[in-house]
Design a protein around this motif. Structure first.
Motif, PDB file in Angstrom:
ATOM      1  N   UNK A  16      43.446  41.473  43.562  1.00 41.40           N
ATOM      2  CA  UNK A  16      43.957  42.762  43.096  1.00 41.40           C
ATOM      3  C   UNK A  16      45.253  42.592  42.270  1.00 41.40           C
ATOM      4  N   UNK A  17      46.108  41.670  42.739  1.00 40.54           N
ATOM      5  CA  UNK A  17      47.347  41.389  42.006  1.00 40.54           C
ATOM      6  C   UNK A  17      47.008  40.791  40.633  1.00 40.54           C
ATOM      7  N   UNK A  18      46.002  39.911  40.601  1.00 38.11           N
ATOM      8  CA  UNK A  18      45.586  39.328  39.317  1.00 38.11           C
ATOM      9  C   UNK A  18      45.075  40.422  38.385  1.00 38.11           C
ATOM     10  N   UNK A  19      44.371  41.393  38.941  1.00 35.30           N
ATOM     11  CA  UNK A  19      43.902  42.500  38.100  1.00 35.30           C
ATOM     12  C   UNK A  19      45.086  43.297  37.552  1.00 35.30           C
ATOM     13  N   UNK A  20      46.135  43.460  38.361  1.00 38.31           N
ATOM     14  CA  UNK A  20      47.351  44.113  37.834  1.00 38.31           C
ATOM     15  C   UNK A  20      47.900  43.325  36.641  1.00 38.31           C
ATOM     16  N   UNK A  21      47.892  42.002  36.786  1.00 36.48           N
ATOM     17  CA  UNK A  21      48.396  41.165  35.681  1.00 36.48           C
ATOM     18  C   UNK A  21      47.533  41.364  34.432  1.00 36.48           C
ATOM     19  N   UNK A  22      46.215  41.427  34.630  1.00 32.93           N
ATOM     20  CA  UNK A  22      45.318  41.628  33.480  1.00 32.93           C
ATOM     21  C   UNK A  22      45.547  42.996  32.830  1.00 32.93           C
TER      22      UNK A  22
END
Ligand SMILES: [Fe+2]
Ligand SMILES: [Fe+2]
Length: 180
Positions: free
Chosen positions: A1-7
């Motif tokens: 989920x954090x990686x999706x925030x980064x994306x």
């Protein structure tokens, strides 16, 4: 989920660069902006916010009481809706701009695009730094295995129709095109 925030924030940076280019006199990149709207609706909203709204937030409201409920209902969900209204207004402005390329409509395009990018930047920071850690502290291992199980199933279905691959490669192509 954090990686999706980064994306999501990588795309916010693309939006920012596009808006600066427009201010410096470049053409409004209409078809790329429609592509970005599609990314926002299907990746940022349906894929990412979908998992929050269907799996994480209901569990927080169910298990964590009034404070979580307020934080989610008056904060996160309101911001998801605000994001959707910026995107809808951006789409309307773009359609109008295609018919009448006036400076006023160009301003509307920039305003809504930056309104979305700014909102989502703050929203994702709040979730990564406050909401997610708050849930990690207060939900049990069983709660998380339930959330993870459902999320994984959703991820697999999305992956079968190529959602992640399609939108991450679009993100990469936009980043390459709109560097500053
Ligand atoms: Fe969110
Ligand atoms: Fe999020």
């Amino acid at each position: 989920m954090i990686t999706e925030h980064e994306n999501i924030n990588r795309m916010n940076m693309v939006i920012r660069n596009i808006c600066i280019d427009i201010m410096e006199g470049k053409e409004v990149p209409i078809s790329d902006l429609y592509g970005i709207i599609d990314f926002i609706r299907n990746y940022a909203d349906k894929h990412h916010h979908g998992k929050e709204e269907k799996y994480l937030f209901p569990k927080m409201i169910e298990k964590m009481g009034v404070i979580a409920e307020k934080l989610i209902t008056n904060g996160m969900l309101v911001e998801h809706d605000l994001g959707r209204s910026h995107v809808m207004a951006l789409e309307v402005s773009l359609k109008e701009y295609e018919k009448h390329p006036t400076p006023e409509l160009k301003l509307d395009v920039i305003t809504e695009a930056m309104g979305y990018a700014h909102l989502l930047q703050i929203h994702t920071e709040k979730e990564s730094n406050v909401v997610y850690p708050f849930s990690e502290k207060n939900l049990s291992t069983e709660d998380f295995s339930d959330i993870n199980e459902k999320s994984t199933e959703f991820e697999n279905n999305q992956s079968q129709i190529g959602i992640q691959e399609k939108y991450l490669s679009f993100l990469k192509s936009m980043e390459e095109k709109y560097q500053r």
